[in-house]
Structure formats: structure tokens, C-alpha cells
Design a protein around this motif. Structure first.
Motif, PDB file in Angstrom:
ATOM      1  N   UNK A  13       8.609  20.605  40.247  1.00  0.00           N
ATOM      2  CA  UNK A  13       8.378  19.305  39.624  1.00  0.00           C
ATOM      3  C   UNK A  13       9.310  19.081  38.436  1.00  0.00           C
ATOM      4  N   UNK A  14      10.271  19.975  38.244  1.00  0.00           N
ATOM      5  CA  UNK A  14      11.221  19.835  37.142  1.00  0.00           C
ATOM      6  C   UNK A  14      12.300  18.811  37.501  1.00  0.00           C
ATOM      7  N   UNK A  15      12.896  18.204  36.476  1.00  0.00           N
ATOM      8  CA  UNK A  15      13.986  17.253  36.717  1.00  0.00           C
ATOM      9  C   UNK A  15      15.169  17.925  37.413  1.00  0.00           C
ATOM     10  N   UNK A  16      15.430  19.187  37.020  1.00  0.00           N
ATOM     11  CA  UNK A  16      16.562  19.901  37.625  1.00  0.00           C
ATOM     12  C   UNK A  16      16.383  20.036  39.126  1.00  0.00           C
ATOM     13  N   UNK A  17      15.145  20.241  39.586  1.00  0.00           N
ATOM     14  CA  UNK A  17      14.888  20.362  41.018  1.00  0.00           C
ATOM     15  C   UNK A  17      14.874  18.990  41.700  1.00  0.00           C
ATOM     16  N   UNK A  18      14.178  18.034  41.096  1.00  0.00           N
ATOM     17  CA  UNK A  18      14.022  16.730  41.730  1.00  0.00           C
ATOM     18  C   UNK A  18      15.320  15.920  41.743  1.00  0.00           C
ATOM     19  N   UNK A  19      16.263  16.275  40.866  1.00  0.00           N
ATOM     20  CA  UNK A  19      17.553  15.583  40.865  1.00  0.00           C
ATOM     21  C   UNK A  19      18.448  15.988  42.035  1.00  0.00           C
ATOM     22  N   UNK A  20      18.100  17.078  42.705  1.00  0.00           N
ATOM     23  CA  UNK A  20      18.904  17.509  43.856  1.00  0.00           C
ATOM     24  C   UNK A  20      18.625  16.616  45.063  1.00  0.00           C
ATOM     25  N   UNK A  21      19.567  16.520  45.997  1.00  0.00           N
ATOM     26  CA  UNK A  21      19.312  15.777  47.234  1.00  0.00           C
ATOM     27  C   UNK A  21      18.114  16.360  47.985  1.00  0.00           C
ATOM     28  N   UNK A  22      17.462  15.522  48.752  1.00  0.00           N
ATOM     29  CA  UNK A  22      16.296  15.974  49.507  1.00  0.00           C
ATOM     30  C   UNK A  22      16.642  17.120  50.458  1.00  0.00           C
ATOM     31  N   UNK A  23      17.865  17.112  50.971  1.00  0.00           N
ATOM     32  CA  UNK A  23      18.265  18.178  51.892  1.00  0.00           C
ATOM     33  C   UNK A  23      18.301  19.534  51.190  1.00  0.00           C
ATOM     34  N   UNK A  24      18.735  19.565  49.920  1.00  0.00           N
ATOM     35  CA  UNK A  24      18.755  20.818  49.168  1.00  0.00           C
ATOM     36  C   UNK A  24      17.340  21.261  48.820  1.00  0.00           C
ATOM     37  N   UNK A  25      16.477  20.287  48.475  1.00  0.00           N
ATOM     38  CA  UNK A  25      15.076  20.615  48.211  1.00  0.00           C
ATOM     39  C   UNK A  25      14.411  21.187  49.458  1.00  0.00           C
ATOM     40  N   UNK A  26      14.699  20.551  50.589  1.00  0.00           N
ATOM     41  CA  UNK A  26      14.151  21.017  51.871  1.00  0.00           C
ATOM     42  C   UNK A  26      14.591  22.448  52.160  1.00  0.00           C
TER      43      UNK A  26
END
Length: 251
Positions: A13-26
Motif C-alpha cells: 500500500x506504499x506509494x513506491x509500490x502503487x506507482x509501479x505499473x500494474x504488470x510489475x505489481x502483478x
């Protein structure tokens, strides 16, 4: 391979994580699901191709230090021990022991290759080797008084006084001992009990919905939500994102 894994909101839920593209989060989620019990993955590129992500996604996770990479291509989830707390009887040490020996552990339980304390997994590694009974011998049953009542140690009694629901004290004590053997301190568990008690009072939680202490201290470690977020950051009831500045403590 394990069928269940956990993730902490402090990271995802950090900005550093959520700022990444959805594909990287996935890709990050899939890597966590397929990691071994120490957070290592030996085939990250195959997983990347299987889930339809791109090499740039993996490079971004490495650049943002969500994963650490070794020369042989093996990676490890940097915040693995913040996400997961695996009980001794289910733990299987990684096959990448040479890489594991190069890792250090920081106060917030994230891996590092530059600073922190050496890893010490002697107890859980002993459990992997079939010596679970020897590890469990650390459990010390309470002394029995002449009147037949159990005499518990002072530190557990302090925890019990703070805890908001007094049910199955013996079962709670056994889980308390198990958490001590896992490396948690009496002060941390007392703090967790106090913070949980305050939350229950603040939200007027009915007694029947308050966790039994043995569940609160169970192998799934729900009490972790009620202790300080790191050695330098106290527990807070604010569940919102702390922003990039707060997230930097985990890097």
C-alpha cells in the motif's frame, strides 16, 4: 511448494509500490506466491513469461529494491520476513543456502546485502531436519502451587493482565512460550495486548468477537498488527499510506 502466503500492507500500500505499473505489481504478487520459505526464487524469468509480464517489470522490481538479485540469477523477496512468519513445523530451508549466507537482516525484518545483523535460523532449521520435539522442549509448563493452581511467570502475567479477554489461560501460555521461542520479546507481546485492548475499548467490541489470547498469539501471528511497525516507528492506528518518505525505512 506452499499453498498459502501473506503480504503486509506496509509494502503493497506504499506509494513506491502503487506507482509501479500494474504488470510489475502483478509480477511481485506471483513471485511471492512461488517463493520458497526463505523468499528465494530460482526461476523468476520463467514466472515472468508464464504470467505474461515483461523483463522490464522484473528490472523495475530490482531497481526499486522490492527484490534482491544474485549473480546466478536467483532472486529473493527483500521484505519476505515482513510479509511471512512461518511456524517451525512447516518451515523448509531454501536450497540456495550459499546466497542466504550473504544476507543480513535489518531491524524491520527486511533483507539487506550491505547492513544489518547476520541471519540466525538455527531453531527453525532444526525443525526442518526432524528435530521438532527438541525445539519444542523449550516449552516450560507453569509450576503448580499447593492449592493446585498454576503459577505463571511474571512476564506472562503482565501480558494476561493487559489482554482484553480472559479465556483458556493455559492455551494462551503455551502459544506465548512458542512466540518467545520464535524470537519475540515479552515487551512486544505485552505491547500488542495493550494496543489490542485499547482498540477493543475504542470500538466497543463485544466480548464474543474478541480473539482468544491463544489465537491472538497463534502461528498466523495476528498480534503483529499491534506492535511497533519497526524498532524506530511506533504502532499507529492510521491505516493510510505513509508515502514515499515513510516507505524508505523498509528499503
Amino acid at each position: 511448494m506452499a499453498q498459502k502466503r501473506m503480504l503486509t500492507m506496509k509494502i503493497v500500500d506504499s506509494d513506491a509500490f502503487l506507482d509501479m505499473p500494474l504488470s510489475a505489481q502483478c509480477l511481485y504478487f506471483h513471485l511471492n506466491m512461488r517463493a520458497d520459505d526463505d523468499g528465494f526464487i530460482g526461476n523468476p524469468k520463467r514466472i515472468m513469461r508464464t504470467v505474461g509480464c515483461h523483463e522490464d517489470d522484473l528490472k523495475l522490481l530490482i531497481a526499486k529494491r522490492f527484490v534482491l538479485v544474485f549473480e546466478n540469477g536467483v532472486i529473493v523477496i527483500k521484505h519476505w520476513r515482513m510479509h511471512n512468519c512461518i511456524s517451525q513445523n512447516r518451515y523448509h530451508e531454501t536450497q540456495y543456502t550459499d546466497e542466504k549466507k550473504t544476507l543480513l537482516i535489518k531491524d524491520n525484518k527486511s533483507y539487506s546485502i550491505t547492513h544489518g545483523e547476520p541471519l540466525d535460523d538455527k531453531k527453525i532449521v532444526a525443525a526442518q531436519g526432524g528435530e521438532i520435539s527438541a525445539v519444542n522442549e523449550d516449552y516450560e509448563p507453569p509450576q503448580i502451587k499447593a492449592n493446585g493452581r498454576a503459577d505463571y511467570p511474571d512476564d506472562f502475567e503482565n501480558f494476561w493482565r493487559e489482554y482484553p479477554r480472559k479465556v483458556d489461560k493455559g492455551g494462551a501460555y503455551k502459544k506465548y512460550q512458542a512466540r518467545l521461542n520464535s524470537g519475540f520479546s515479552p515487551e512486544e507481546m505485552q505491547e500488542a495486548a495493550k494496543n489490542y485492548h485499547l482498540e477493543c475499548e475504542r470500538e466497543h467490541t463485544p466480548q464474543k468477537f474478541i480473539k482468544h489470547a491463544k489465537t491472538f498469539l497463534g502461528d498466523a501471528t495476528p498480534f503483529l498488527d499491534y506492535i511497533q511497525n519497526s524498532r524506530n516507528k511506533p504502532y499507529s492506528t492510521d491505516t493510510g499510506s505513509g508515502g514515499e518518505a515513510d516507505f524508505n525505512q523498509f528499503l
